[in-house]
Design a protein around this motif. Structure first.
Motif: not given
Ligand code: PHE
Length: 445
Positions: A29-41
């Motif tokens: 959920g949220f944890a995935f989204v957070l890591i996803y955004i950081v990893a993308t940038l």
């Protein structure tokens, strides 16, 4: 400009609409989204830049690009260069199965099937469809054939035409569906699932899958962006086009999640339901819509699946294009023959993936069905491996001056000159370390 559209076309696809929502449902959920955004940038964007640099500098297909740019043409780059041929072949095989599912749902939308369905009926339609033997296979082959024809017609005429018109339409539809979905009774839990800070579901897997998803969604680590990069014009701005693609891809993914997750909660579907998540929840949305807004729900359903199919096609086309470009340049065969060979391999492998939801469901390797295995090996292992090789190549094998030259258009772009040290640092140190750590995580989970 057309190449930029093609790159966005490659990036935005089922990875955003189908894979991102179910991954975040399954892995945190949220944890995935957070890591996803950081990893993308911090990681994926530098990898993206690195791929465009390799492509534009070498001006050739993804496999030979490494050999051409590596001083001494060492045998190592010859072998690793094979990954950009192997990975798209694996991904195209199972990607096309989901493309086939989308095609089937487009047909169903045309037939007006999605009206007044209960959540159970939506789920029943889906499970009936994927567990049957023939229809999913026929749809997979049909989807692949459509993409193959576009590739056989040539990069420019085929791909550009497709990307230009459908993306904005899909964008508007996803925003519309997201707003509607959030307003459904019981939907708020879905919004909280994505955005309410809660790290309790974070596990080592969350990192591994979020990073893999980020590469997957940007079409990294398999040569698509290198191949397209080789068509990028010398006066195009690499920083602007890479950032533009990454931001639009991220936006699409978050919007898709906002369209799906609230409906998942409203319908009482399990968020971790896996690859079928959007195919169970979207029909529920349209069914509700058919009661609230009967005059448009049918049209929205058809347009939605139509644009999803086209978005999936532009992505699958880029996969086929990578292998085709390699076969044509390397073996001097015609485009048609190359596409036929790719179609034969991917078409057959895709049949096995399709069957793994039905008659072959019981057949597992290491606890994974054939479909899951293809997806896992490609997204969690090979994409990371290839991305690692890519950043190490740009950071340590290519000359820094050459990279700077390419990134700044021979020093003519002032902003690019200013940010180059930071981007180079991310490519050379941050990305390799992050990717290596996450890569190893996969094996100790
Ligand atoms: N990025 C595409 C998507 O999001 C999928 C893809 C992966 C395409 C890898 C090419 C390479 O759907």
């Amino acid at each position: 400009m057309a190449v930029i559209l093609a790159m966005a076309g490659s990036a935005i696809g089922l990875g955003n609409i189908w894979r991102f929502p179910y991954m975040l449902g399954e892995y945190g959920g949220f944890a995935f989204v957070l890591i996803y955004i950081v990893a993308t940038l911090l990681v994926s964007l530098p990898v993206f830049v690195a791929e465009v640099v390799i492509g534009r500098r070498s001006r050739c297909n993804a496999r030979d690009a490494f050999v051409r740019l590596a001083p001494g043409h060492s045998g190592f780059w010859r072998i690793t260069g094979l990954l950009p041929v192997l990975i798209p072949t694996i991904i195209a095989s199972y990607y096309s199965v989901i493309g086939g599912w989308s095609l089937e749902y487009l047909v169903k939308a045309f037939q007006g099937v999605f009206s007044s369905l209960s959540p159970e009926q939506s789920a029943g339609i889906f499970s009936g469809f994927i567990s049957s033997t023939w229809t999913p296979i026929v749809m997979h082959l049909l989807f692949f054939a459509l993409c193959a024809v576009v590739v056989a017609l040539g990069v420019k005429s085929g791909i550009e035409l497709f990307s230009k018109f459908t993306m904005p339409v899909l964008f508007v539809l996803v925003v519309f569906i997201a707003i509607y979905s959030i307003c459904l009774p019981g939907a708020w839990g879905g919004v909280e699932y994505i955005f309410k800070p809660d790290l309790s579901r974070m596990t080592p897997r969350t990192f591994a899958y979020a990073m893999g998803q980020s590469f997957y969604s940007l079409s990294l680590g398999m040569g698509a962006i290198i191949t397209y990069g080789s068509y990028v014009h010398k006066n195009e701005n690499i920083l602007a086009s890479s950032t533009g693609t990454a931001i639009s891809d991220l936006t699409f993914a978050l919007l898709a999640a906002l369209a799906i997750m609230p409906a998942v909660f409203a319908a009482g579907i399990e968020p971790g339901a896996g690859p079928g998540l959007i195919f169970q929840s979207i029909p529920f949305i349209f069914s509700k819509m058919s009661i609230d807004m009967p005059w448009i729900s049918g049209v929205v359903a058809v347009m939605f699946f139509l644009t999803v199919v086209v978005a999936a096609m532009t992505s699958c086309i880029s996969l086929i294009e990578v292998v085709t470009a390699y076969l044509v340049e390397r073996y001097h065969i015609s485009r048609g023959k190359a596409v036929a060979a790719v179609s034969l391999v991917c078409g057959s492998a895709g049949i096995l993936c399709s069957l793994s939801f039905g008659p072959l469901a019981g057949f597992t390797i290491g606890g994974k069905s054939i479909f899951d295995l293809f997806d896992w090996v490609a997204s969690n292992i090979l994409l990371l491996l290839m991305s690692l090789i890519t950043v190490v190549f740009v950071g340590f094998v290519m000359k820094k001056d050459d990279v700077r030259d390419e990134f700044t258009n021979s020093g003519s772009l002032s902003l690019n000159r200013k940010v180059f040290p930071a981007v180079y640092f991310l490519i050379k140190w941050v990305a390799p370390v992050a990717i290596a750590v996450i890569f190893l995580t996969n094996f100790i989970l």
